[in-house]
Design a protein around this motif. Structure first.
Motif, PDB file in Angstrom:
ATOM      1  N   ALA A  90       5.890  14.482  -4.052  1.00  0.00           N
ATOM      2  CA  ALA A  90       6.207  13.636  -3.973  1.00  0.00           C
ATOM      3  C   ALA A  90       6.333  12.002  -3.568  1.00  0.00           C
ATOM      4  N   LEU A  91       6.320  11.620  -4.940  1.00  0.00           N
ATOM      5  CA  LEU A  91       5.306  10.695  -5.890  1.00  0.00           C
ATOM      6  C   LEU A  91       5.895   9.072  -5.181  1.00  0.00           C
ATOM      7  N   TYR A  92       5.061   8.352  -4.559  1.00  0.00           N
ATOM      8  CA  TYR A  92       5.154   7.182  -4.519  1.00  0.00           C
ATOM      9  C   TYR A  92       4.394   6.150  -5.360  1.00  0.00           C
ATOM     10  N   ASP A  93       4.397   4.560  -6.228  1.00  0.00           N
ATOM     11  CA  ASP A  93       3.528   4.335  -6.788  1.00  0.00           C
ATOM     12  C   ASP A  93       4.091   2.600  -6.417  1.00  0.00           C
ATOM     13  N   PRO A  94       3.293   1.596  -5.801  1.00  0.00           N
ATOM     14  CA  PRO A  94       3.850   0.355  -5.599  1.00  0.00           C
ATOM     15  C   PRO A  94       4.185  -0.132  -7.714  1.00  0.00           C
ATOM     16  N   PRO A  95       5.760  -0.627  -7.143  1.00  0.00           N
ATOM     17  CA  PRO A  95       6.159  -1.299  -8.243  1.00  0.00           C
ATOM     18  C   PRO A  95       5.454  -2.157  -8.636  1.00  0.00           C
ATOM     19  N   ASN A  96       4.920  -3.299  -8.271  1.00  0.00           N
ATOM     20  CA  ASN A  96       3.622  -3.933  -8.888  1.00  0.00           C
ATOM     21  C   ASN A  96       2.185  -3.597  -9.518  1.00  0.00           C
ATOM     22  N   ARG A  97       2.283  -1.917  -8.939  1.00  0.00           N
ATOM     23  CA  ARG A  97       0.765  -2.136  -9.443  1.00  0.00           C
ATOM     24  C   ARG A  97       1.263  -2.264 -11.098  1.00  0.00           C
ATOM     25  N   GLU A  98      -0.563  -2.634 -11.340  1.00  0.00           N
ATOM     26  CA  GLU A  98      -0.739  -2.468 -12.928  1.00  0.00           C
ATOM     27  C   GLU A  98      -1.927  -1.385 -13.358  1.00  0.00           C
ATOM     28  N   GLY A  99      -1.973  -1.412 -14.554  1.00  0.00           N
ATOM     29  CA  GLY A  99      -2.589  -0.086 -14.804  1.00  0.00           C
ATOM     30  C   GLY A  99      -1.839   1.466 -15.533  1.00  0.00           C
ATOM     31  N   ALA A 100      -2.784   2.865 -15.972  1.00  0.00           N
ATOM     32  CA  ALA A 100      -2.248   3.956 -16.850  1.00  0.00           C
ATOM     33  C   ALA A 100      -0.718   4.166 -15.592  1.00  0.00           C
ATOM     34  N   PRO A 101       0.105   4.525 -16.396  1.00  0.00           N
ATOM     35  CA  PRO A 101       1.177   5.778 -15.777  1.00  0.00           C
ATOM     36  C   PRO A 101      -0.282   6.995 -14.884  1.00  0.00           C
ATOM     37  N   LEU A 102       0.518   7.364 -13.497  1.00  0.00           N
ATOM     38  CA  LEU A 102       0.162   8.912 -12.745  1.00  0.00           C
ATOM     39  C   LEU A 102       0.431   9.557 -13.843  1.00  0.00           C
TER      40      LEU A 102
END
Length: 277
Positions: A103-115
């Motif tokens: 179950a993965l979630y990453d904020p739409p506006n987060r900057e940086g490399a992919p997880l």
């Protein structure tokens, strides 16, 4: 005297050499189907049927070998606590399979490399000792399934299987065979985690290796799962797994093998040799 007369004379002389008294003992039609001659006829030798049946039986028969439960050997994940708990693996069993959920979630506006997440599990099967010098033949099926759901700017899921084999576990490790670091197969590569995505793949592998009398061959399998994800959400559902099993689709956790003695291989090899006049 003509040539025909000479030939006839030779045939008549041969008749004098025939064992007419034995021929007279052959059963007649009125003696019945079960009648046998008065003298035994054992000069034909053994039938080829027994040898043919043995070869055909060897070709049809494979020995099963169960795989021990896979053991987690490598786990790479994002450094955050959320990364450590996002990708889960069910406890492994001796059924040749590795099962995962996420179950993965990453904020739409987060900057940086992919997880990214990368996990591996390993299992080793040691076969019975070879009774004779010859060759070990083996076969197995690699299968993988990913049941996915999600919406993200980047969401890729992949699976892989590495394989190695050595003729004698006492002398070498199957994990150290040349080319082991390269997967024998990547069943699923870069599957997009889209809504109600269900992807599966399966492939059969066959091979052989020379063995000496008393060798105990060993096979190593490493199953891998990789996730690359950024900005959005993704779920990896129950049923997502990679497994090793027999060539025929069915229960997993078993590979198949058989030994061929060198004497048999020499005989079969001669079938391809040219024959003289």
């Amino acid at each position: 005297m003509t040539i025909a007369t000479v030939s006839n004379a030779r045939e008549i002389s041969r008749l004098d050499e025939l064992p007419v008294d034995l021929i007279d003992d052959l059963p007649n039609a009125e003696d019945g189907a079960g009648a046998t001659p008065s003298s035994p006829r054992n000069g034909l030798g053994n039938s080829f049927d027994r040898i043919q049946a043995g070869i055909q039986g060897w070709l049809r028969h494979w020995e099963p070998q169960r795989l021990p439960a896979f053991t987690a050997v490598r786990d790479e994940m994002p450094e955050s606590d959320r990364g450590r708990s996002a990708l889960r693996a069910a406890p492994t069993q001796p059924d040749g399979a590795v099962r995962i959920t996420a179950a993965l979630y990453d904020p739409p506006n987060r900057e940086g490399a992919p997880l990214s997440w990368s996990r591996n599990w390993a299992s080793v099967a040691v076969l019975p000792a070879a009774r004779d010098a010859g060759r070990l033949y083996y076969r197995f099926r690699v299968s993988s399934r990913l049941v996915l759901d999600g919406q993200a700017s980047l969401s890729l899921a992949s699976t892989s299987v590495n394989f190695g084999i050595v003729p004698d576990a006492a002398k070498a490790s199957p994990f150290e065979t040349p080319g082991f670091a390269t997967p024998i197969i990547r069943p699923l590569v870069g599957v997009q985690c889209r809504e109600d995505q269900d992807a599966s793949a399966s492939q059969v592998f066959e091979g052989s290796i020379a063995v000496r009398q008393g060798d105990t061959p060993a096979m190593a399998f490493v199953i891998g799962t990789d996730l690359l994800f950024q900005q959005g959400w993704v779920r990896v559902h129950e049923g997502s797994s990679t497994w090793i099993g027999t060539p025929e689709p069915g229960a997993s956790g078993t590979i198949e093998f058989r030994y061929a003695p060198a004497a048999m291989l020499r005989v079969l090899g001669r079938l391809d040799e040219p024959h003289g006049d």
